[in-house]
Every structure is written in C-alpha cells, then in structure tokens.
Enzyme design. Structure first.
Site, PDB file in Angstrom:
ATOM      1  N   LYS A 153       0.829  -1.214   0.000  1.00 32.42           N
ATOM      2  CA  LYS A 153       0.000   0.000   0.000  1.00 32.42           C
ATOM      3  C   LYS A 153       0.866   1.268   0.000  1.00 32.42           C
ATOM      4  CE  LYS A 153      -4.064  -2.045   2.307  1.00 32.42           C
ATOM      5  NZ  LYS A 153      -5.044  -1.863   3.432  1.00 32.42           N
TER       6      LYS A 153
ATOM      7  N   THR B  51      -5.716  -6.952  10.717  1.00 34.43           N
ATOM      8  CA  THR B  51      -5.973  -5.689  10.013  1.00 34.43           C
ATOM      9  C   THR B  51      -5.401  -4.491  10.773  1.00 34.43           C
ATOM     10  OG1 THR B  51      -8.021  -6.664   9.177  1.00 34.43           O
ATOM     11  CG2 THR B  51      -7.810  -4.270   9.005  1.00 34.43           C
TER      12      THR B  51
ATOM     13  N   ASN C 232      -1.973   0.227   6.896  1.00 33.44           N
ATOM     14  CA  ASN C 232      -1.474  -1.058   7.411  1.00 33.44           C
ATOM     15  C   ASN C 232      -0.596  -1.796   6.404  1.00 33.44           C
ATOM     16  OD1 ASN C 232      -3.488  -1.879   5.693  1.00 33.44           O
ATOM     17  ND2 ASN C 232      -4.759  -2.825   7.266  1.00 33.44           N
TER      18      ASN C 232
HETATM   19  P1  IDP Z   1      -8.076  -6.701   5.589  1.00 35.68           P
HETATM   20  O1  IDP Z   1      -7.251  -5.729   4.789  1.00 35.68           O
HETATM   21  O2  IDP Z   1      -7.327  -7.231   6.775  1.00 35.68           O
HETATM   22  O3  IDP Z   1      -8.662  -7.795   4.730  1.00 35.68           O
HETATM   23  P2  IDP Z   1     -10.752  -5.561   5.625  1.00 35.68           P
HETATM   24  O4  IDP Z   1     -11.730  -5.755   6.717  1.00 35.68           O
HETATM   25  O5  IDP Z   1     -10.979  -6.285   4.335  1.00 35.68           O
HETATM   26  O6  IDP Z   1      -9.296  -5.885   6.215  1.00 35.68           O
HETATM   27  O7  IDP Z   1     -10.681  -3.996   5.351  1.00 35.68           O
HETATM   28  C1  IDP Z   1     -10.030  -3.497   4.204  1.00 35.68           C
HETATM   29  C2  IDP Z   1      -9.147  -2.345   4.627  1.00 35.68           C
HETATM   30  O8  IDP Z   1      -9.987  -1.304   5.137  1.00 35.68           O
HETATM   31  C3  IDP Z   1      -8.186  -2.662   5.772  1.00 35.68           C
HETATM   32  O9  IDP Z   1      -6.959  -3.191   5.336  1.00 35.68           O
HETATM   33  C4  IDP Z   1      -8.002  -1.313   6.422  1.00 35.68           C
HETATM   34  O10 IDP Z   1      -6.990  -0.569   5.769  1.00 35.68           O
HETATM   35  C5  IDP Z   1      -9.338  -0.632   6.213  1.00 35.68           C
HETATM   36  N1  IDP Z   1     -10.173  -0.742   7.417  1.00 35.68           N
HETATM   37  C6  IDP Z   1     -10.759  -1.863   7.891  1.00 35.68           C
HETATM   38  N2  IDP Z   1     -11.446  -1.602   9.024  1.00 35.68           N
HETATM   39  C7  IDP Z   1     -11.271  -0.270   9.255  1.00 35.68           C
HETATM   40  C8  IDP Z   1     -11.749   0.621  10.273  1.00 35.68           C
HETATM   41  O11 IDP Z   1     -12.450   0.225  11.211  1.00 35.68           O
HETATM   42  N3  IDP Z   1     -11.356   1.928  10.161  1.00 35.68           N
HETATM   43  C9  IDP Z   1     -10.576   2.379   9.155  1.00 35.68           C
HETATM   44  N4  IDP Z   1     -10.110   1.573   8.179  1.00 35.68           N
HETATM   45  C10 IDP Z   1     -10.445   0.265   8.225  1.00 35.68           C
END
Ligand code: IDP
Ligand code: MG
Length: 136
Positions: A12, A94, A115
């Site tokens: 990213k 995450t 992340n």
């Molecule tokens: P993942 O990347 O571990 O699969 P997902 O739930 O698919 O996680 O979420 C996609 C991306 O959205 C995450 O990598 C993160 O950058 C962002 N994200 C997920 N949950 C949150 C949140 O609660 N607040 C802000 N960003 C979030």
C-alpha cells in the site's frame, strides 16, 4: 497433497512511500512465496472504489478509497501452497496494534488504515483481484 494457490498482494502507499517494498518482497520470498508477476500502479479513485466495492457500505469506505488511490502501490501475484491463508497469516491482523509479533503489519503498519499490505481473503476473491490488475 499439493494445493498450489495464487493470491493477490498489494504493497500500500504508506509502505511504498517509506521504501519498504524490497523488505516486504523479501519477507514473501523468505516465507516460500514465488512472486509470479508484479507491477507498480497508481489507481484513480474510481478504480479504488471498484477494487474495494465489497466495503462500499462501511463508514470508512470513502477514506479507504481515497487512501488506496493516494500514491503508488505495488501489486503482486503470489504463489505458494495454501497461498491465500499463508499470506493472511504472515500479514497479521488488520489493525497493526493487534497483529502478532513478526507479521508484516506488526513490523511495518502505522495504523488500521495505513497497514502497509493487502491480501485476498479467499480463493474466489483472489481470482477476482488478480483479474482486476492483471487481466490482459
Ligand atoms: P483486511 O485488509 O485485513 O482484509 P478488511 O476488513 O478487508 O481488512 O478492510 C479493508 C481495509 O480497510 C483494511 O486493510 C483497512 O486498511 C481498512 N479498514 C478496515 N477496518 C477499518 C476501520 O475500522 N477503520 C478504518 N479503516 C479500516
Ligand atoms: Mg479484506
């Protein structure tokens, strides 16, 4: 029994910006992944919205798409036995604060949004995401 899989990984913008891409690629290689294809991409907002459409109803959707389209990313097809789960395992949770020691997000992630890496969450989505970036 062999279960060779492919998954999509994204380095990213926060990690590309901090010049962490070689370190992250080395972690994948060290963990037995083959990087079959890779390219640098700069998505526009509309592309990012397409990529993350499963999250369109989430409150963080707009910020997420702004962020993914904010800078250069590196997209890769990774291959290994059980690549989808293996990649998720070495990425870590995450939220980098909740990620296990030694995982990529623990080592490199700044916050839940910055992340450092994306990884497909299922074989089905891996196919869709690989097609998104590497079709033709
Ligand atoms: P993942 O990347 O571990 O699969 P997902 O739930 O698919 O996680 O979420 C996609 C991306 O959205 C995450 O990598 C993160 O950058 C962002 N994200 C997920 N949950 C949150 C949140 O609660 N607040 C802000 N960003 C979030
Ligand atoms: Mg996900």
């Amino acid at each position: 029994m062999s279960n060779l899989e492919q998954t999509l990984s994204i380095i990213k913008p926060d990690a590309v910006e901090r010049d962490l891409s070689d370190q992250i690629k080395n972690e994948f290689k060290k963990n037995g992944f083959n990087i079959l294809k890779e390219k640098k991409v700069k998505l526009d907002k509309v592309d990012a919205e397409k990529f993350y459409q499963v999250h369109q109803s989430k409150p963080f959707f707009n910020d997420l798409c702004e962020y993914l389209s904010s800078g250069t990313i590196i997209v890769m097809i990774l291959e290994k036995e059980n690549a989808v789960l293996e990649n998720r395992r070495i990425m870590g949770a995450t939220d980098p604060q909740k990620a296990e020691d030694g995982t990529l997000r623990k080592k490199f992630g700044i916050s839940i949004d910055k992340n450092s890496v994306h990884g497909s969450d299922s074989i089905e989505n891996a196919k869709i995401e690989i097609d998104f970036f590497f079709k033709d």
